[in-house]
Design a protein around this motif. Structure first.
Motif, PDB file in Angstrom:
ATOM      1  N   HIS A 104      37.414  42.450  50.274  1.00 52.97           N
ATOM      2  CA  HIS A 104      38.582  43.436  50.142  1.00 52.97           C
ATOM      3  C   HIS A 104      37.878  44.857  50.621  1.00 52.97           C
ATOM      4  O   HIS A 104      36.828  45.448  49.941  1.00 52.97           O
ATOM      5  N   VAL A 113      42.497  50.603  43.552  1.00 52.18           N
ATOM      6  CA  VAL A 113      41.319  50.166  42.861  1.00 52.18           C
ATOM      7  C   VAL A 113      41.753  49.002  41.563  1.00 52.18           C
ATOM      8  O   VAL A 113      41.237  48.183  41.662  1.00 52.18           O
ATOM      9  N   ARG A 117      41.415  45.008  42.055  1.00 56.38           N
ATOM     10  CA  ARG A 117      40.286  44.445  41.113  1.00 56.38           C
ATOM     11  C   ARG A 117      41.090  43.402  40.279  1.00 56.38           C
ATOM     12  O   ARG A 117      40.267  42.304  40.120  1.00 56.38           O
ATOM     13  N   ALA A 120      41.310  40.398  42.642  1.00 58.28           N
ATOM     14  CA  ALA A 120      40.104  39.592  42.965  1.00 58.28           C
ATOM     15  C   ALA A 120      39.803  38.722  41.794  1.00 58.28           C
ATOM     16  O   ALA A 120      39.253  37.667  41.746  1.00 58.28           O
ATOM     17  N   GLU A 121      40.249  39.291  40.544  1.00 57.30           N
ATOM     18  CA  GLU A 121      39.976  38.437  39.308  1.00 57.30           C
ATOM     19  C   GLU A 121      40.839  37.244  39.448  1.00 57.30           C
ATOM     20  O   GLU A 121      40.409  35.965  38.977  1.00 57.30           O
ATOM     21  N   THR A 132      34.019  43.442  47.158  1.00 58.54           N
ATOM     22  CA  THR A 132      34.757  44.869  47.514  1.00 58.54           C
ATOM     23  C   THR A 132      33.925  45.798  48.045  1.00 58.54           C
ATOM     24  O   THR A 132      32.676  46.075  47.521  1.00 58.54           O
TER      25      THR A 132
END
Length: 337
Positions: A104, A113, A117, A120-121, A132
């Motif tokens: 990312h 941000v 995030r 991504a989780e 990232t």
């Protein structure tokens, strides 16, 4: 106040309609009009690390215009000047994933941000590994109380182009991410506005700028700059070049360095004027001992119709230059492909 005229059918549908137009003229892209996600429809090398970015719309061609061979595999397009939500970023991540993980590329704004995030989780729950790279190249911000550190601006283009080439050549997930952090560390930007912009559906600009004034150190959403000054009576381009390069050089030495240069328009500055500015920027950089190895001039990271400029430089190693020169084929950037 004069009515603001924009070439739209319905301001509420501006993003969907713009993406529909993108799809109509670029069949090599896959455009999800419901989720506002753009991805590559052409064949990708099997097992390639995926590269995803995104952010608020209004900065075109960033990011959707950089989807294609040698750059991004997918982009999530938020509303104007608004971060894409986690579900959009997750959809882009799924579109880019091919078993080797996804990087990312995230500009340093609080909403971006946080939402990247969270995405991504969610991707990790689906066994998609995500790294990232946070872009924070804007030298105008220092010790600010109104941002979460330095903003991500023109240097984002350097990151997306170089990492796109690295992934295309087979570099692994951790190495692509590490390279991205190196590119961020080597990149600096400084922006100037001489007129504001107006978001679709609004009847007034996002900020006020009196006639004869310019804002030094603006962000790409019209955020406050370092200071507001009077426009000089003559040699405006030279003064902007001098101010921009000085701000960058005060933060990162440019002497005895090979440099990749971006002289970027904010959306409302004609190419003729950008070329005048580019000549002055080159004079300023070479006068400080820098060497212009590569250069781009044009509107690449914009703020709707804002008139102004952003100067970005990246200190280039031979590896970075090779990756910069590698083939790229996207709607907004293409060479050797």
């Amino acid at each position: 106040m004069d009515t603001v005229v924009k070439l739209l059918d319905n301001p509420a549908d501006a993003i969907t309609d713009a993406l529909r137009g993108l799809a109509a003229i670029h069949p090599e892209l896959s455009v999800n009009l419901e989720q506002h996600v753009v991805s590559r429809a052409d064949d990708r090398r099997p097992g390639k690390v995926g590269l995803v970015s995104g952010g608020g719309s209004g900065h075109e061609p960033l990011h959707a215009g950089f989807v294609g061979l040698g750059m991004l595999d997918a982009a999530a397009c938020g509303e104007v000047f608004t971060s894409p939500v986690p579900d959009q970023v997750l959809a882009a991540t799924r579109a880019a994933a091919d078993g080797a993980g996804v990087v990312h590329v995230v500009k340093n704004y609080t909403g971006d941000v946080m939402n990247f995030r969270m995405a991504a989780e969610l991707a990790d729950d689906e066994d998609v590994a995500v790294e990232t790279v946070l872009v924070d190249d804007d030298v105008a911000v220092s010790g600010s109380t109104y941002t979460a550190g330095r903003r991500g601006t023109g240097g984002t283009l350097f990151v997306e182009k170089i990492l796109g080439a690295a992934a295309e050549q087979g570099m692994g997930l951790a190495d692509v991410a590490a390279l991205g952090r190196d590119v961020v560390a080597a990149s600096r930007s400084f922006g100037v506005a001489v007129s504001p912009c107006t978001t679709p559906g609004s009847d007034k600009p996002g900020f006020d700028l009196a006639p004869g004034e310019m804002e030094l150190g603006i962000g790409i959403h019209g955020e406050p700059g370092r200071r507001r000054v009077r426009v000089p009576d003559g040699e405006l381009a030279r003064e902007i070049a001098r101010t921009s390069v000085a701000a960058i050089a005060d933060d990162m030495p440019v002497d005895d360095q090979d440099l990749i240069l971006l002289v970027n328009g904010m959306g409302g500055t004609p190419l003729l004027e950008l070329q005048v500015l580019a000549g002055d920027v080159v004079s300023e950089l070479t006068g400080r001992g820098g060497r212009i190895a590569r250069a781009l001039v044009g509107n690449y990271v914009t703020s709707l119709e804002m008139a102004g400029s952003m100067v970005s430089v990246c200190r280039a190693t031979p590896q970075l230059l090779d990756l910069w020169d590698a083939p790229v084929r996207t709607p907004a950037l293409r060479w050797r492909a």
